[in-house]
Design a protein around this motif. Structure first.
Motif, short mmCIF file in Angstrom:
data_model
loop_
_atom_site.label_atom_id
_atom_site.label_comp_id
_atom_site.label_asym_id
_atom_site.label_seq_id
_atom_site.Cartn_x
_atom_site.Cartn_y
_atom_site.Cartn_z
N HIS A 169 9.81 1.00 -7.87
CA HIS A 169 9.51 1.26 -6.46
C HIS A 169 8.39 0.36 -5.93
CE1 HIS A 169 6.76 3.82 -8.81
NE2 HIS A 169 5.89 3.59 -7.84
N VAL A 171 5.12 0.82 -3.86
CA VAL A 171 4.25 1.98 -3.63
C VAL A 171 4.17 2.31 -2.14
CG1 VAL A 171 1.89 2.87 -3.84
CG2 VAL A 171 2.92 1.60 -5.75
N GLY A 172 4.07 1.32 -1.29
CA GLY A 172 3.98 1.57 0.15
C GLY A 172 5.24 2.23 0.69
N LEU A 174 7.36 4.02 -0.99
CA LEU A 174 7.42 5.39 -1.52
C LEU A 174 6.49 6.32 -0.75
CD1 LEU A 174 8.31 7.46 -3.66
CD2 LEU A 174 6.48 6.59 -5.14
N GLN A 175 5.27 5.87 -0.51
CA GLN A 175 4.30 6.72 0.17
C GLN A 175 4.72 7.03 1.60
OE1 GLN A 175 0.75 4.36 -0.47
NE2 GLN A 175 0.11 5.62 -2.21
N MET A 176 5.37 6.09 2.26
CA MET A 176 5.77 6.28 3.65
C MET A 176 7.18 6.85 3.80
SD MET A 176 3.15 5.38 5.38
CE MET A 176 3.82 5.22 7.04
N TRP A 181 6.47 15.47 -0.99
CA TRP A 181 5.28 15.05 -1.71
C TRP A 181 5.37 15.31 -3.20
CZ3 TRP A 181 1.84 11.80 -2.51
CH2 TRP A 181 0.74 12.06 -3.33
N LYS A 184 7.25 12.47 -4.73
CA LYS A 184 6.43 11.25 -4.72
C LYS A 184 5.37 11.31 -5.82
CE LYS A 184 6.83 10.49 0.30
NZ LYS A 184 6.11 10.38 1.57
N ARG A 185 4.73 12.46 -5.95
CA ARG A 185 3.69 12.62 -6.97
C ARG A 185 4.27 12.44 -8.37
NH1 ARG A 185 0.58 18.10 -6.41
NH2 ARG A 185 2.65 18.86 -6.95
N LEU A 188 4.97 8.70 -9.02
CA LEU A 188 3.73 7.93 -9.17
C LEU A 188 2.92 8.33 -10.40
CD1 LEU A 188 2.62 8.02 -5.43
CD2 LEU A 188 3.29 5.96 -6.69
N SER A 195 5.95 0.95 -10.86
CA SER A 195 6.11 0.23 -9.59
C SER A 195 6.33 -1.26 -9.85
CB SER A 195 4.85 0.41 -8.74
OG SER A 195 3.75 -0.29 -9.31
N ASN A 223 13.25 3.52 -2.17
CA ASN A 223 11.86 3.08 -2.17
C ASN A 223 11.66 1.67 -2.69
OD1 ASN A 223 10.89 5.74 -1.30
ND2 ASN A 223 11.56 6.39 -3.34
#
Length: 264
Positions: A169, A171-172, A174-176, A181, A184-185, A188, A195, A223
């Motif tokens: 993925h 990271v940006g 995935l976060q957006m 959540w 996502k957690r 990560l 990533s 992602n």
């Protein structure tokens, strides 16, 4: 003596890897339906009845979806560690006892001149492990589905002629993105997925003089993007003095289209 391989499918919808020597042919994982697996093999000019067995990395469905069907239809031996067997037995249906083989973590099994080395990774499964293949002085390292790449893992896969390396993925993105959540957690976390940038940083510690091919694998469809993964990995490698195209090349993998069968 050449070691030939193809990444048949790679991604969250299903994963499978094919390799062969002059004497043996194997799959690692069978994460798509039996029919889909037959189609993927035909695209590289191979048939499932030519296989000598299937090695399993872990029990997640995108790695074992077609495992039971293929084992029963083609009477294939299946190799997995004990905890993975316990975790997946109820998921793959009945498999005859003489097709079940224990392949412990941190062990080596030999099939003629092919030595297969298993090693543990950090993922939220019972006892996930991946494989390094040694044949005729050549080394092929397969590693996806890990939250990070430890020094121990690096030591095992270092200086392979070819790597199939997780680049899951951005990271940006995935976060957006749309994932809740908690998902996502999990991705990560140290038991999630690597990533693009972290994959490239790990590569800088394992690329050797004989490394010629690196396949970016298990890309998230939500992602990540092939172009983004390749660009991110190239840039990070370049920042550490590794220039793609000089001694090694980067290659894409796909959820539905096998990579060409190549030899190292």
């Amino acid at each position: 003596m050449s070691l030939q391989f193809s990444v048949l499918a790679s991604g969250s919808t299903g994963n499978s890897f094919y390799l062969e020597t002059e004497d043996h042919a194997f799959l690692v994982d069978a994460g798509l339906s039996g029919k889909a697996m037959e189609g993927l093999m035909s695209q590289i000019g191979k048939k499932l009845d030519q296989l000598d067995g299937i090695f399993v990395t872990h029990e997640h469905s995108d790695h074992i979806k077609g495992l039971g069907v293929l084992a029963r239809k083609y009477k294939l031996p299946i190799y997995a560690n004990e905890k993975t067997w316990k975790a997946m037995e109820n998921m793959i249906g009945t498999v005859h006892s003489d097709q079940k083989f224990i392949f412990p973590m941190e062990a080596v099994k030999s099939f003629g001149s092919l030595d297969i080395e298993s090693f543990g990774v950090s993922h939220d499964a019972a006892e996930p492990m991946f494989y390094v293949f040694h044949y005729g002085g050549r080394k092929l390292a397969l590693m996806t589905d890990t939250g990070y790449v430890s020094d121990r893992m690096k030591g095992i896969i270092r200086s392979a002629n070819a790597f199939v390396f997780e680049s899951n993925h951005d990271v940006g993105m995935l976060q957006m993105g749309r994932y809740p959540w908690n998902i996502k957690r999990r991705i990560l976390s140290d038991v999630g997925h690597v990533s693009n940038e972290d994959a490239a940083l790990a590569m800088t510690d394992v690329i050797g003089d004989q490394t010629s091919r690196i396949y970016l694998a298990h890309l998230s469809q939500d992602n990540n993007m092939k172009d983004l993964a390749r660009m991110s990995v190239k840039q990070t490698l370049a920042s550490k003095g590794f220039v793609t195209g000089e001694t090694f090349e980067l290659y894409d993998t796909d959820p539905k289209i096998p990579t060409p069968l190549v030899a190292i």
